[in-house]
Write a protein that holds these residues in place. Structure first.
Motif, PDB file in Angstrom:
ATOM      1  N   THR A 251      55.026  41.350  12.375  1.00  0.00           N
ATOM      2  CA  THR A 251      54.576  40.710  11.388  1.00  0.00           C
ATOM      3  C   THR A 251      53.697  41.208  10.656  1.00  0.00           C
ATOM      4  O   THR A 251      52.650  41.476  10.782  1.00  0.00           O
TER       5      THR A 251
ATOM      6  N   VAL B 129      51.363  41.357   7.406  1.00  0.00           N
ATOM      7  CA  VAL B 129      49.970  41.081   6.698  1.00  0.00           C
ATOM      8  C   VAL B 129      49.759  41.780   5.389  1.00  0.00           C
ATOM      9  O   VAL B 129      49.503  42.650   5.177  1.00  0.00           O
TER      10      VAL B 129
ATOM     11  N   SER C  28      52.581  35.718   4.308  1.00  0.00           N
ATOM     12  CA  SER C  28      52.511  35.862   5.017  1.00  0.00           C
ATOM     13  C   SER C  28      51.381  36.034   6.471  1.00  0.00           C
ATOM     14  O   SER C  28      51.913  35.410   7.571  1.00  0.00           O
TER      15      SER C  28
ATOM     16  N   GLN D  15      58.689  38.291   8.077  1.00  0.00           N
ATOM     17  CA  GLN D  15      58.159  38.438   6.917  1.00  0.00           C
ATOM     18  C   GLN D  15      57.983  36.635   5.575  1.00  0.00           C
ATOM     19  O   GLN D  15      59.199  36.319   6.580  1.00  0.00           O
ATOM     20  N   GLY D  16      57.665  36.705   4.808  1.00  0.00           N
ATOM     21  CA  GLY D  16      57.469  35.109   4.557  1.00  0.00           C
ATOM     22  C   GLY D  16      58.738  35.546   3.465  1.00  0.00           C
ATOM     23  O   GLY D  16      57.808  34.853   2.483  1.00  0.00           O
TER      24      GLY D  16
ATOM     25  N   HIS E 246      59.899  42.556  -1.809  1.00  0.00           N
ATOM     26  CA  HIS E 246      58.318  41.831  -0.478  1.00  0.00           C
ATOM     27  C   HIS E 246      56.891  41.930  -1.690  1.00  0.00           C
ATOM     28  O   HIS E 246      57.084  43.105  -2.808  1.00  0.00           O
TER      29      HIS E 246
END
Ligand code: XMP
Length: 515
Positions: free
Chosen positions: A222, A224, A230, A324-325, A349
């Motif tokens: 993940t 961040v 994130s 991912q966010g 991103h």
């Protein structure tokens, strides 16, 4: 657990600038909403088990060549439908009424006379609505009643009660329609039978189950960035798969003061998330040495981010999944509402792009959420509000907020000054009224005087803007007492700055960032 997407609302997008707003307003009422292209077949719509359908407005006239149309089976089935503006024109036209372009249309605020205070207008107090139309209804079809008329004599709302079809010439989704949310609530919960079960708590439970099913025994990386999206993804993944989620934050040395440690503390101490910060600042700074050109700086930061991420990911062993966010508006822009539901790694991103050669399966738990919903989910997960309400921050960080060459000394000066600026905005209860505020270091020396001493130091610009999506922005009208407090405190306590200026440029013609 009941399916939180069941009995939500399908919105057909006829090109209105307000379509996303309709979706957000529906969700404010805890009803799930989903935007689809106008030509979506009725079979596909029904397969989603919606509780209602909304036909958005749009820039066309129904008589235009190539005007967007819909599957007319909509009129043969029993699905409560609300047509807004262009959506009203379509419903009325296909129900046997007449729409024409007589008159000059109505644009902006208008008052309406309400003839029936039941159904759509139950409990409505304000007659003020927002209009934006050229065409209007000139013949009411059989089975339809007129519910309201504007003070210009234009039919403002209609309903076919036996079929639960409602149509408004005005825009209930726009904030200028004062009781618009109440009207939408009346339609969704009284006229239609939608389920108000779209809540942050239900969303979290549903995602945990979904992530567990998708990931199985696998591990997840993940990324961040320190930003809210994130951070929420990392907290959610931790809840779903615990330590099998490896959250990674790359410190490029260009973050705001204490940003990395605050994010790590909130996630690891606060929630027990398996997160590690990697200090890559020396590499980034050495690559940026002597570079003045903004585009070159951006490229160097973006590329180094990819090299660092690649190396760190490999060092963690075999990881199959990447979380991912990505948010719902990103998906809409990349074509999902146009019928393309394929998964694509996004180039925009928020930490500067990801390695192209990485072969991960993507976990995108926020891809059905708008930004304000991400914040709600973050609050529900127990993240501190300071982190959740943080202003957006660009991937290249302070690298685009130091004009010219980036040096450690300049980073230190900017971090110190920016922290004072943010502290004062919080102290004066202004921070949450601003979409994005930040400082820019301009290494141009000007003369000043402090005590009996002549100073010759750098210039600092402070900027604050309001915006909805960063595409356009207005400079924020900051109270003068706050401005003078900021200037005084920065000049008195940050060595290296002896003058502060406030940026009063909107976007366009300016951009939000200076580089
Ligand atoms: P501009 O300066 O283009 O900024 O008006 C619009 C919004 O985008 C942010 N921004 C970025 N965000 N990577 C990001 O993740 C970037 O390279 C980048 N450049 C600008 C900016 O902070 C503002 O919110």
């Amino acid at each position: 657990m009941s399916n939180i997407y069941d009995r939500g609302v399908v919105i057909l997008d006829f090109g209105s600038q307000y379509t996303q707003l309709i979706a957000r307003r529906v969700r404010e009422l805890n009803v799930y909403s989903f935007i689809l292209p106008p030509e979506t077949s009725m079979d596909k719509i029904l397969s989603l088990n919606p509780g209602a359908l909304i036909l958005s407005g749009g820039p066309s006239s129904i008589y235009d060549q190539n005007a967007p149309d819909f599957d007319q089976k909509i009129l043969d089935i029993d699905l409560p439908t609300l047509g807004i503006c262009y959506g009203l024109h379509l419903l009325i036209h296909y129900s046997g009424g007449k729409v024409s372009s007589k008159g000059t249309g109505e644009y902006g605020f208008a008052n309406i006379n309400i003839f029936e205070t039941e159904n759509l207008f139950k409990g409505i107090k304000s007659p003020g609505v927002w209009m934006s139309h050229g065409d209007q209804v000139t013949k009411v079809p059989k089975g339809w009643d007129v519910l309201a008329e504007s003070s210009n004599g234009v039919i403002a709302a209609m309903m076919n009660k036996s079929r639960s079809l409602v149509a408004t010439q005005f825009h209930p989704e726009v904030h200028h329609t004062k009781d618009g949310l109440k009207m939408l609530e009346n339609f969704l919960l009284k006229i239609a039978d939608c389920q108000p079960n779209w809540t942050a708590g239900n969303f979290i439970n549903e995602q945990i189950e979904k992530i567990r099913n998708f990931v199985g025994d696998g591990s997840v990386l993940t990324g961040v960035s320190g930003g809210v999206d994130s951070t929420v993804v990392a907290a959610l993944l931790h809840k779903a798969v615990g330590n099998r989620s490896h959250a990674v934050i790359i410190d490029h040395g260009l973050m705001r003061k204490n940003e990395v440690s605050e994010c790590v503390d909130a996630l690891s101490d606060g929630l027990g998330v398996n997160i590690h910060a990697y200090d890559e600042s020396k590499i980034f700074l050495s690559k940026l040495k002597g570079v003045l050109d903004p585009e070159k700086k951006r490229k160097i930061i973006g590329n180094q981010f990819i090299y660092s991420f690649d190396r760190i990911a490999l060092s963690l062993g075999k990881i199959e999944f990447l979380a991912q966010g990505t948010l719902y508006p990103d998906k809409i822009e990349s074509g999902v509402s146009k019928g393309n539901t394929s998964h694509v790694i996004k180039s925009h991103h928020n930490v500067g792009g990801l390695p192209e050669n990485m072969e991960f399966k993507l976990v995108e738990p926020l891809d059905k959420l708008f930004k304000d919903e991400v914040r709600k989910v973050g609050r529900e997960l127990g993240l501190p509000s300071k982190l959740i309400n943080r202003h957006p921050f660009p991937g290249p960080g302070l690298g685009v907020r130091i004009i010219g060459e980036i040096t450690q000394e300049r980073i230190n000066i900017l971090q110190k000054a920016d922290r004072i600026y943010m502290d004062i905005l919080l102290e004066d209860n202004i921070y949450d009224k601003i979409w994005q505020a930040f400082s820019v270091l301009i290494p141009v020396k000007t003369v000043g005087v402090m005590g009996d001493q002549r100073t010759y130091e750098n210039l600092l610009a402070i900027r604050a803007v309001n915006s909805t999506d960063g595409m356009t922005a207005d400079w924020f009208d900051m109270p003068s007492e706050t401005l003078s407090k900021i200037s005084r405190r920065i000049v008195n306590s940050v060595r290296g700055i002896n003058r502060v200026v406030y940026d009063i440029t909107s976007k366009p013609p300016g951009t939000i960032e200076w580089e």
